[in-house]
Design a protein around this motif. Structure first.
Motif, PDB file in Angstrom:
ATOM      1  N   LYS A   1     -22.202 -10.833   6.829  1.00 30.64           N
ATOM      2  CA  LYS A   1     -22.281 -11.228   5.416  1.00 30.64           C
ATOM      3  C   LYS A   1     -21.129 -10.758   4.798  1.00 30.64           C
ATOM      4  O   LYS A   1     -20.537 -11.754   3.857  1.00 30.64           O
TER       5      LYS A   1
ATOM      6  N   ASN B   1     -18.779 -13.742   3.074  1.00 28.50           N
ATOM      7  CA  ASN B   1     -18.347 -13.679   1.646  1.00 28.50           C
ATOM      8  C   ASN B   1     -16.742 -13.625   1.476  1.00 28.50           C
ATOM      9  O   ASN B   1     -16.192 -14.012   0.453  1.00 28.50           O
TER      10      ASN B   1
ATOM     11  N   ASP C   1     -27.234  -7.124  -5.205  1.00 26.43           N
ATOM     12  CA  ASP C   1     -28.177  -7.372  -3.835  1.00 26.43           C
ATOM     13  C   ASP C   1     -28.964  -6.422  -3.341  1.00 26.43           C
ATOM     14  O   ASP C   1     -28.468  -5.883  -2.244  1.00 26.43           O
TER      15      ASP C   1
ATOM     16  N   ASN D   1     -27.987 -11.082   0.748  1.00 25.58           N
ATOM     17  CA  ASN D   1     -26.862 -11.879   0.318  1.00 25.58           C
ATOM     18  C   ASN D   1     -27.211 -12.844  -0.454  1.00 25.58           C
ATOM     19  O   ASN D   1     -26.512 -13.977  -0.630  1.00 25.58           O
ATOM     20  N   THR D   2     -28.224 -12.810  -1.379  1.00 27.42           N
ATOM     21  CA  THR D   2     -28.579 -13.541  -2.260  1.00 27.42           C
ATOM     22  C   THR D   2     -29.246 -12.892  -3.635  1.00 27.42           C
ATOM     23  O   THR D   2     -29.363 -11.523  -3.496  1.00 27.42           O
TER      24      THR D   2
ATOM     25  N   TYR E   1     -27.469 -24.847  -4.354  1.00 27.92           N
ATOM     26  CA  TYR E   1     -27.133 -24.156  -3.250  1.00 27.92           C
ATOM     27  C   TYR E   1     -28.261 -23.707  -2.271  1.00 27.92           C
ATOM     28  O   TYR E   1     -28.117 -22.950  -1.211  1.00 27.92           O
TER      29      TYR E   1
ATOM     30  N   THR F   1     -26.886 -17.722  -3.475  1.00 27.85           N
ATOM     31  CA  THR F   1     -25.810 -16.861  -2.620  1.00 27.85           C
ATOM     32  C   THR F   1     -24.803 -16.502  -3.284  1.00 27.85           C
ATOM     33  O   THR F   1     -24.411 -16.774  -4.333  1.00 27.85           O
TER      34      THR F   1
ATOM     35  N   GLU G   1     -21.906 -17.477  -2.465  1.00 28.54           N
ATOM     36  CA  GLU G   1     -20.978 -18.524  -2.928  1.00 28.54           C
ATOM     37  C   GLU G   1     -21.377 -19.065  -4.483  1.00 28.54           C
ATOM     38  O   GLU G   1     -20.588 -19.478  -5.157  1.00 28.54           O
TER      39      GLU G   1
END
Length: 199
Positions: A40, A44, A70, A75-76, A109, A113, A115
């Motif tokens: 992760k 990132n 988080d 990772n969300t 997405y 996330t 991103e």
């Protein structure tokens, strides 16, 4: 299978190791968790490297904020986690606005996330222009005059709607020698207007 065979043969200890099967399963779980976290982190970092609009300090701040909120390490971010993350950065929105932002990011997405979060932060930070940046932009448009004319605004290729808005909101000044044939013409005092906008 091997565990059952050992039990049926009354073998309780392995002379070649001090670890039990449970010990090894626990250690394996720790290694697996560490590998997932590292993957992760690498994902990132790849996203972060592609974000050229952010300063390294901003990027580090946004990444640490994302990681902190988080909580479940997926990772969300959930809606509640996003709201808290933005609030910690000094960005407070109404519940309706937060739900809209969250829904749009999830739609775009698939989940909120890292991103998606970084792209949201890029959009937010790009929309924030300081008074000095705006003042410098107007000085460039006006060729360092303390006022702009309608022609200056048109030559800067501003959209007609923006020109109409600026003409309606900026204080009007009369300036000698700026009109056709050197006569007095109407101009707009962007310095006073900016002082009022950025109080």
């Amino acid at each position: 299978v091997a565990d059952e065979e050992c039990r049926s043969a009354n073998i309780e200890e392995n002379e070649y190791t001090i670890f039990t099967r449970e010990d090894l399963q626990f250690e394996y779980g720790l290694v697996e968790s560490a590998v997932i976290k590292k993957l992760k982190f690498i994902d990132n970092q790849i996203v972060s490297r592609n974000m050229s609009n952010l300063t390294p300090v901003q990027l580090e701040q946004f990444e640490s904020t994302f990681r902190y909120f988080d909580r479940d390490e997926t990772n969300t971010l959930t809606l509640a986690e996003l709201t808290a993350a933005l609030a910690s950065l000094g960005l407070v929105y109404s519940d309706e606005d937060m739900a809209t932002i969250h829904d749009e990011l999830v739609r775009a997405y698939g989940a909120l996330t890292f991103e998606a979060f970084i792209n949201l932060m890029v959009d937010i930070t790009e929309d924030q222009m300081s008074s000095d940046q705006l003042r410098d932009a107007f000085r460039g448009i006006s060729n360092d005059k303390p006022f702009v004319t309608e022609l200056d605004l048109k030559l800067a290729m501003l959209p007609p709607v923006a020109i109409d808005y600026l003409k309606a909101t900026m204080p009007i000044v009369t300036v000698n020698g700026t009109g056709a044939n050197g006569e007095a013409a109407q101009a707009y005092d962007f310095e006073t207007w900016l002082d009022g906008v950025f109080v």
